[in-house]
Write a protein that holds these residues in place. Sequence first.
Motif, mmCIF file in Angstrom:
data_model
loop_
_atom_site.group_PDB
_atom_site.id
_atom_site.type_symbol
_atom_site.label_atom_id
_atom_site.label_comp_id
_atom_site.label_asym_id
_atom_site.label_seq_id
_atom_site.Cartn_x
_atom_site.Cartn_y
_atom_site.Cartn_z
ATOM 1 N N SER A 137 47.952 31.398 21.916
ATOM 2 C CA SER A 137 46.594 31.869 22.209
ATOM 3 C C SER A 137 46.407 33.383 22.141
ATOM 4 C CB SER A 137 46.151 31.353 23.580
ATOM 5 O OG SER A 137 47.008 31.811 24.594
ATOM 6 N N GLU A 138 47.466 34.163 22.336
ATOM 7 C CA GLU A 138 47.291 35.617 22.395
ATOM 8 C C GLU A 138 46.673 36.223 21.124
ATOM 9 O OE1 GLU A 138 49.391 39.383 24.398
ATOM 10 O OE2 GLU A 138 50.750 38.033 23.328
ATOM 11 N N PRO A 139 47.116 35.852 19.919
ATOM 12 C CA PRO A 139 46.489 36.452 18.722
ATOM 13 C C PRO A 139 44.990 36.169 18.632
ATOM 14 C CG PRO A 139 48.541 35.356 18.134
ATOM 15 C CD PRO A 139 48.248 34.988 19.564
ATOM 16 N N THR A 140 44.587 34.947 18.953
ATOM 17 C CA THR A 140 43.173 34.582 18.901
ATOM 18 C C THR A 140 42.374 35.362 19.933
ATOM 19 O OG1 THR A 140 43.747 32.362 18.152
ATOM 20 C CG2 THR A 140 41.565 32.653 19.125
ATOM 21 N N ILE A 141 42.908 35.460 21.133
ATOM 22 C CA ILE A 141 42.224 36.188 22.202
ATOM 23 C C ILE A 141 42.097 37.666 21.848
ATOM 24 C CG2 ILE A 141 42.489 36.926 24.615
ATOM 25 C CD1 ILE A 141 43.673 34.061 25.114
ATOM 26 N N SER A 142 43.135 38.227 21.252
ATOM 27 C CA SER A 142 43.100 39.636 20.822
ATOM 28 C C SER A 142 42.052 39.874 19.744
ATOM 29 C CB SER A 142 44.470 40.068 20.306
ATOM 30 O OG SER A 142 45.406 40.071 21.349
ATOM 31 N N GLU A 143 41.863 38.897 18.854
ATOM 32 C CA GLU A 143 40.846 39.025 17.794
ATOM 33 C C GLU A 143 39.449 39.193 18.378
ATOM 34 O OE1 GLU A 143 41.041 35.828 14.968
ATOM 35 O OE2 GLU A 143 43.156 36.237 14.517
ATOM 36 N N PHE A 144 39.204 38.598 19.538
ATOM 37 C CA PHE A 144 37.910 38.745 20.209
ATOM 38 C C PHE A 144 37.783 40.088 20.923
ATOM 39 C CE2 PHE A 144 37.885 33.947 20.397
ATOM 40 C CZ PHE A 144 36.765 33.767 19.609
ATOM 41 N N GLY A 145 38.882 40.853 20.984
ATOM 42 C CA GLY A 145 38.869 42.122 21.698
ATOM 43 C C GLY A 145 39.175 41.969 23.172
ATOM 44 N N PHE A 146 39.728 40.813 23.540
ATOM 45 C CA PHE A 146 40.068 40.543 24.924
ATOM 46 C C PHE A 146 41.575 40.664 25.107
ATOM 47 C CE2 PHE A 146 36.507 37.163 24.520
ATOM 48 C CZ PHE A 146 35.534 38.136 24.566
ATOM 49 N N GLU A 147 41.984 40.715 26.361
ATOM 50 C CA GLU A 147 43.398 40.754 26.705
ATOM 51 C C GLU A 147 43.771 39.447 27.396
ATOM 52 O OE1 GLU A 147 46.469 43.064 29.686
ATOM 53 O OE2 GLU A 147 44.405 43.779 29.520
ATOM 54 N N LEU A 148 44.874 38.854 26.967
ATOM 55 C CA LEU A 148 45.416 37.697 27.666
ATOM 56 C C LEU A 148 46.181 38.221 28.864
ATOM 57 C CD1 LEU A 148 46.080 34.704 27.960
ATOM 58 C CD2 LEU A 148 47.982 35.051 26.378
ATOM 59 N N VAL A 149 45.690 37.925 30.058
ATOM 60 C CA VAL A 149 46.280 38.448 31.290
ATOM 61 C C VAL A 149 47.362 37.517 31.817
ATOM 62 C CG1 VAL A 149 45.801 39.080 33.684
ATOM 63 C CG2 VAL A 149 44.191 39.716 31.888
ATOM 64 N N ASP A 150 47.096 36.216 31.794
ATOM 65 C CA ASP A 150 48.059 35.279 32.368
ATOM 66 C C ASP A 150 47.769 33.871 31.869
ATOM 67 O OD1 ASP A 150 50.208 34.487 33.932
ATOM 68 O OD2 ASP A 150 49.135 34.609 35.837
ATOM 69 N N VAL A 151 48.803 33.030 31.928
ATOM 70 C CA VAL A 151 48.681 31.609 31.622
ATOM 71 C C VAL A 151 49.396 30.854 32.739
ATOM 72 C CG1 VAL A 151 49.306 29.757 30.017
ATOM 73 C CG2 VAL A 151 48.665 32.005 29.115
ATOM 74 N N GLU A 152 48.747 29.815 33.239
ATOM 75 C CA GLU A 152 49.348 28.947 34.257
ATOM 76 C C GLU A 152 49.229 27.501 33.802
ATOM 77 O OE1 GLU A 152 47.947 31.277 38.353
ATOM 78 O OE2 GLU A 152 47.072 29.337 37.847
#
Length: 154
Positions: A14-29
């Motif tokens: 998920s991190e590459p996709t989230i970064s494309e939106f200009g967001f930061e992946l903070v955590d996954v649970e």
Amino acid sequence: MKRKDIVDLIHKISEPTISEFGFELVDVEFVKEGSSYFLRIFIDKPGGITIDDCQKVSQVVSEKLDEYDPIDIAYYLEVSSPGLDRPLKTDKDLNRNLGEDVEVSLYKNFQGKKKLVGELLYFDGDFIKIIDSELGEIEIPRKIISKVNLAVIF
């Protein structure tokens, strides 16, 4: 697959996709609550996350998860902001919040306290340094820290 392996894989997917939106992946649970499993993805951006941001990420990540199919049990996908008092889990989190007030929870008493609140001044692999209102500038060994959160001060 172990939960830690699932979390690591979801992070990677998920991190590459989230970064494309200009967001930061903070955590996954990936947690079990009652009889249900939840996959929670926490995202952030300067100025904060909106419901629309969460919906966009949820839709795209859901498609990626369908493609990879890494979880073989039923679960609910939740995408949200980490919240005001979110835990600072990584050095990246700590670095982003230098100069901010933090709450440091400890496994055991340190200089008579199990919880310290103060401005985050510095950190390295061994210590976190804050300015506590009572104790002044203090270095806390990371090995006795159970959790560091942003302090919510009203």
